[in-house]
Design a protein around this motif. Structure first.
Motif, PDB file in Angstrom:
ATOM      1  N   GLN A 259      25.749  57.381  32.770  1.00  0.00           N
ATOM      2  CA  GLN A 259      26.374  57.204  31.616  1.00  0.00           C
ATOM      3  C   GLN A 259      27.368  55.949  31.817  1.00  0.00           C
ATOM      4  OE1 GLN A 259      28.059  61.063  30.716  1.00  0.00           O
ATOM      5  NE2 GLN A 259      26.667  61.167  28.979  1.00  0.00           N
ATOM      6  N   ILE A 260      27.373  54.856  31.009  1.00  0.00           N
ATOM      7  CA  ILE A 260      28.166  53.596  31.379  1.00  0.00           C
ATOM      8  C   ILE A 260      29.354  53.765  30.240  1.00  0.00           C
ATOM      9  CG2 ILE A 260      28.125  51.297  31.252  1.00  0.00           C
ATOM     10  CD1 ILE A 260      26.285  52.505  33.322  1.00  0.00           C
ATOM     11  N   LYS A 261      30.261  53.497  30.655  1.00  0.00           N
ATOM     12  CA  LYS A 261      31.577  53.316  29.815  1.00  0.00           C
ATOM     13  C   LYS A 261      32.493  51.900  30.310  1.00  0.00           C
ATOM     14  CE  LYS A 261      32.531  58.350  29.412  1.00  0.00           C
ATOM     15  NZ  LYS A 261      33.373  59.286  29.402  1.00  0.00           N
ATOM     16  N   GLU A 262      32.732  51.148  29.059  1.00  0.00           N
ATOM     17  CA  GLU A 262      33.674  50.164  29.557  1.00  0.00           C
ATOM     18  C   GLU A 262      35.054  50.314  29.957  1.00  0.00           C
ATOM     19  OE1 GLU A 262      33.206  46.400  27.015  1.00  0.00           O
ATOM     20  OE2 GLU A 262      32.526  47.720  25.712  1.00  0.00           O
ATOM     21  N   ARG A 263      35.485  49.589  30.839  1.00  0.00           N
ATOM     22  CA  ARG A 263      36.883  49.533  31.367  1.00  0.00           C
ATOM     23  C   ARG A 263      37.981  49.152  30.241  1.00  0.00           C
ATOM     24  NH1 ARG A 263      36.966  51.541  36.418  1.00  0.00           N
ATOM     25  NH2 ARG A 263      35.171  51.047  37.753  1.00  0.00           N
TER      26      ARG A 263
ATOM     27  N   LYS B  48      28.031  51.288  24.518  1.00  0.00           N
ATOM     28  CA  LYS B  48      28.496  51.494  22.917  1.00  0.00           C
ATOM     29  C   LYS B  48      27.477  52.432  22.416  1.00  0.00           C
ATOM     30  CE  LYS B  48      29.988  46.614  22.107  1.00  0.00           C
ATOM     31  NZ  LYS B  48      30.463  46.507  23.419  1.00  0.00           N
ATOM     32  N   THR B  49      26.292  52.673  22.656  1.00  0.00           N
ATOM     33  CA  THR B  49      25.341  53.523  22.241  1.00  0.00           C
ATOM     34  C   THR B  49      25.436  54.830  22.859  1.00  0.00           C
ATOM     35  OG1 THR B  49      23.555  52.626  23.636  1.00  0.00           O
ATOM     36  CG2 THR B  49      24.056  51.658  21.287  1.00  0.00           C
ATOM     37  N   LEU B  50      26.087  55.219  24.110  1.00  0.00           N
ATOM     38  CA  LEU B  50      26.389  56.205  24.589  1.00  0.00           C
ATOM     39  C   LEU B  50      24.863  56.661  25.192  1.00  0.00           C
ATOM     40  CD1 LEU B  50      28.706  58.434  22.368  1.00  0.00           C
ATOM     41  CD2 LEU B  50      29.169  56.878  24.376  1.00  0.00           C
ATOM     42  N   GLN B  51      24.091  55.522  25.548  1.00  0.00           N
ATOM     43  CA  GLN B  51      22.732  56.007  26.226  1.00  0.00           C
ATOM     44  C   GLN B  51      22.892  56.367  27.590  1.00  0.00           C
ATOM     45  OE1 GLN B  51      20.338  52.294  26.001  1.00  0.00           O
ATOM     46  NE2 GLN B  51      18.611  53.329  26.876  1.00  0.00           N
ATOM     47  N   VAL B  52      21.825  57.260  28.021  1.00  0.00           N
ATOM     48  CA  VAL B  52      21.780  57.709  29.269  1.00  0.00           C
ATOM     49  C   VAL B  52      20.794  56.710  30.098  1.00  0.00           C
ATOM     50  CG1 VAL B  52      21.252  59.358  31.084  1.00  0.00           C
ATOM     51  CG2 VAL B  52      22.748  60.151  29.110  1.00  0.00           C
ATOM     52  N   LEU B  53      21.339  56.196  31.185  1.00  0.00           N
ATOM     53  CA  LEU B  53      20.492  55.068  31.642  1.00  0.00           C
ATOM     54  C   LEU B  53      19.772  55.622  33.069  1.00  0.00           C
ATOM     55  CD1 LEU B  53      22.032  51.563  31.361  1.00  0.00           C
ATOM     56  CD2 LEU B  53      20.031  52.498  29.882  1.00  0.00           C
ATOM     57  N   ASP B  54      18.649  55.267  33.378  1.00  0.00           N
ATOM     58  CA  ASP B  54      18.144  55.487  35.010  1.00  0.00           C
ATOM     59  C   ASP B  54      18.444  54.099  35.541  1.00  0.00           C
ATOM     60  OD1 ASP B  54      16.881  55.875  37.162  1.00  0.00           O
ATOM     61  OD2 ASP B  54      15.043  56.208  36.295  1.00  0.00           O
ATOM     62  N   LEU B  55      19.687  54.245  36.126  1.00  0.00           N
ATOM     63  CA  LEU B  55      20.119  53.074  37.048  1.00  0.00           C
ATOM     64  C   LEU B  55      19.513  52.597  37.878  1.00  0.00           C
ATOM     65  CD1 LEU B  55      22.454  51.210  37.138  1.00  0.00           C
ATOM     66  CD2 LEU B  55      23.584  52.621  38.786  1.00  0.00           C
ATOM     67  N   GLN B  56      18.415  53.582  38.625  1.00  0.00           N
ATOM     68  CA  GLN B  56      17.477  53.213  39.614  1.00  0.00           C
ATOM     69  C   GLN B  56      16.279  52.173  38.979  1.00  0.00           C
ATOM     70  OE1 GLN B  56      15.432  55.361  43.165  1.00  0.00           O
ATOM     71  NE2 GLN B  56      14.240  55.901  41.369  1.00  0.00           N
ATOM     72  N   ASP B  57      15.836  52.775  37.837  1.00  0.00           N
ATOM     73  CA  ASP B  57      14.992  51.860  36.997  1.00  0.00           C
ATOM     74  C   ASP B  57      15.464  50.695  36.743  1.00  0.00           C
ATOM     75  OD1 ASP B  57      12.174  51.464  35.788  1.00  0.00           O
ATOM     76  OD2 ASP B  57      13.614  51.893  33.863  1.00  0.00           O
ATOM     77  N   ILE B  58      16.870  50.590  35.914  1.00  0.00           N
ATOM     78  CA  ILE B  58      17.240  49.371  35.869  1.00  0.00           C
ATOM     79  C   ILE B  58      17.273  48.408  36.871  1.00  0.00           C
ATOM     80  CG2 ILE B  58      19.345  48.410  34.885  1.00  0.00           C
ATOM     81  CD1 ILE B  58      17.829  49.624  32.869  1.00  0.00           C
TER      82      ILE B  58
END
Length: 502
Positions: free
Chosen positions: A498-502, A170-180
């Motif tokens: 980058q995460i996008k909802e389906r 929703k916020t268009l935030q770039v995440l570090d998926l490894q860290d998550i």
């Protein structure tokens, strides 16, 4: 004394630079002998090439082994570092099963990791290992522990992981998926290990985050001890509490204090404690000392936190560059939902997760190419001849190179470097069992990983929950990420997504 040490080090380094320069300029341009593996120089052994390729150790050694007739080579460098590195399944079976008693962890391996892991199950031999293995084996086969793990995965996924990804979309935030994924795995394994929620993912995680960072630093710095050109250097730094050894000591102190505090409180409340976590199960044996409890719990945290997060980080990158695989996974999930009357967002049962054959194959194929533990080492007690005819001497090491094995044509065929989940499926679409000696991701023989089935269940739960709801886009996905060699195979710089909802 410290001044003397500092004055000696430059002289040693100057001597090394001279020898290295000599062999580099006079021998490095000679054509390598494709049949002899690592080039062994007089006095220095393989040290010049090791120093030149230390930053890409896995790919360098994989290339060398691929050119050897039996994918096996002798490796030697100063400091009594002498042994065999192999990517041959016959040799792996011989060491891990057939002649198991001749190949313990060994004094060198145990010594280098003892400050961090103590005498836990992953850093012990003989009777001490057998006692821990027997207890852990019993507990990992109980239905109550399986249910405890399933409940933790379901709650952690629905209340932590999915909300974090949803917020990012929703916020268009770039995440570090490894860290998550590391935070997720750390919270999860801490609850399994001693029923404590560090709250690293989506929580305040104040003390828990400090524990996690210290744990990560301790693992990375401990593994760095194996990469010293001369082992004497790290011993000197340890004696005088210098540099990386000082940082390691500080990190271990934080890890041990955190664990000791929990164990002490649990021992004091032992009478009324009926929890199902691993610590509670081991406490029920009055013969286990607080230090023993700490060592075994730290070992399980290392196994549960670093391995699954490493595996899934590489998996999601592979999925981003293979959209056809992701589509097949989603179709399989849709069929299972329809068959069981489920909606997107409903948690899958244990049996439903086991029915995900294509997803199982896709994860296995990712593990083949990017194993969480890329190399493992044993010590040789007595002179031996390996099945491929290679001699291995007393007190030599034997390293089986899991990362290289996934890239050997002799094992996987000409397309060994391609990501093809279909290689794991039979004619009926069911996932096939592979020999653990060709695919030693979860070790093999008497030391076979007890958490293998639960690791697959956890990984399948996460992948199913994420891919049903979100598109995970990796900027610059066509360039293979660099790996960072710690005790496990981590991705250098993380995995920005980058995460996008389906």
């Amino acid at each position: 004394m410290e001044l003397i040490i500092f004055s000696i080090q430059p002289l040693l380094l100057l001597f090394l630079v001279f020898l290295f320069s000599y062999y580099y300029f006079f021998t490095s341009h000679q054509k390598p002998d494709d049949n002899k593996g690592f080039k062994i120089y007089p006095i220095l052994g393989a040290l010049p090439d090791f120093l030149r390729n230390r930053h890409r150790f896995l790919d360098w050694t994989t290339d060398i082994l691929s050119r050897c007739p039996t994918n096996t080579s002798v490796f030697r460098r100063p400091g009594k570092v002498h042994g065999i590195i192999s990517a041959n399944p016959l040799n792996v079976e011989h060491v891990l099963k057939t002649n198991f008693d001749n190949y313990p962890k060994g004094e060198r391996f145990i010594f280098l990791l003892k400050d961090f892991l103590g005498q836990g199950i992953f850093n012990s031999d003989g009777e001490l290992w057998k006692i821990q293995r027997k207890t852990a084996s019993y507990e990992f086969n109980t239905k109550s522990l399986r249910n405890f793990i399933m409940d933790n995965v379901r709650v952690e996924t629905s209340t932590r992981l999915i909300p974090v990804l949803n917020h990012a979309s929703k916020t268009l935030q770039v995440l570090d998926l490894q860290d998550i994924l590391e935070q997720y795995a750390f919270d999860n394994i801490c609850q399994l290990a001693f029923n404590v929620d560090p709250g690293c993912l989506g929580g305040d995680g104040t003390s828990g985050s400090q524990f996690m960072r210290a744990f990560e630093d301790a693992a990375s710095l401990s593994s760095g001890r194996f990469m010293y050109a001369f082992p004497l250097f790290f011993k000197i730094k340890k004696i005088f509490n210098m540099g990386s050894e000082r940082n390691l000591r500080n990190s271990i102190k934080i890890v041990h204090e955190f664990a000791d505090d929990i164990i002490q409180k649990r021992l004091e409340a032992q009478a009324e404690n009926q929890d199902e976590d691993l610590l509670s199960r081991f406490i029920r044996n009055d013969d286990n000392s607080p230090q023993f409890l700490r060592d075994i719990i730290i070992s399980f945290i290392l196994a549960g936190r670093d391995t699954t997060s490493s595996a899934l980080t590489w998996f999601f990158w592979l999925l981003s560059v293979n959209p056809n695989v992701e589509l097949k996974i989603r179709k399989e999930l849709q069929l299972i939902r329809q068959r069981n009357g489920k909606s997107i967002g409903d948690a899958y049962t244990f049996d439903e997760l086991r029915d995900m054959h294509y997803l199982h194959a896709a994860i296995s194929e990712s593990l083949r190419l990017y194993p969480p533990v890329p190399v493992d080492t044993k010590a040789c007690l007595r002179n031996d001849i390996l099945p491929d005819g290679t001699f291995i001497g007393k007190d030599w090491f034997f390293t089986y190179h899991t990362y290289a094995m996934g890239r050997m044509e002799a094992i996987w065929g000409k397309n060994c470097k391609e990501y093809l989940p279909e290689r794991w499926l039979d004619e009926n679409g069911n996932c096939k069992q592979e020999s653990p000696f060709r695919f030693p991701i979860f070790h093999a023989g008497p030391r076979m990983c007890l958490g293998k089935d639960m690791a697959y269940i956890q990984m399948k739960s996460i992948v199913a929950a994420v891919t049903e709801r979100f598109v995970v886009e990796v900027p610059g996905k066509d360039k293979c990420p660099q790996h960072l060699l710690s005790l496990t195979l981590r991705m250098k710089g993380g995995l920005p997504v980058q995460i996008k909802e389906r």
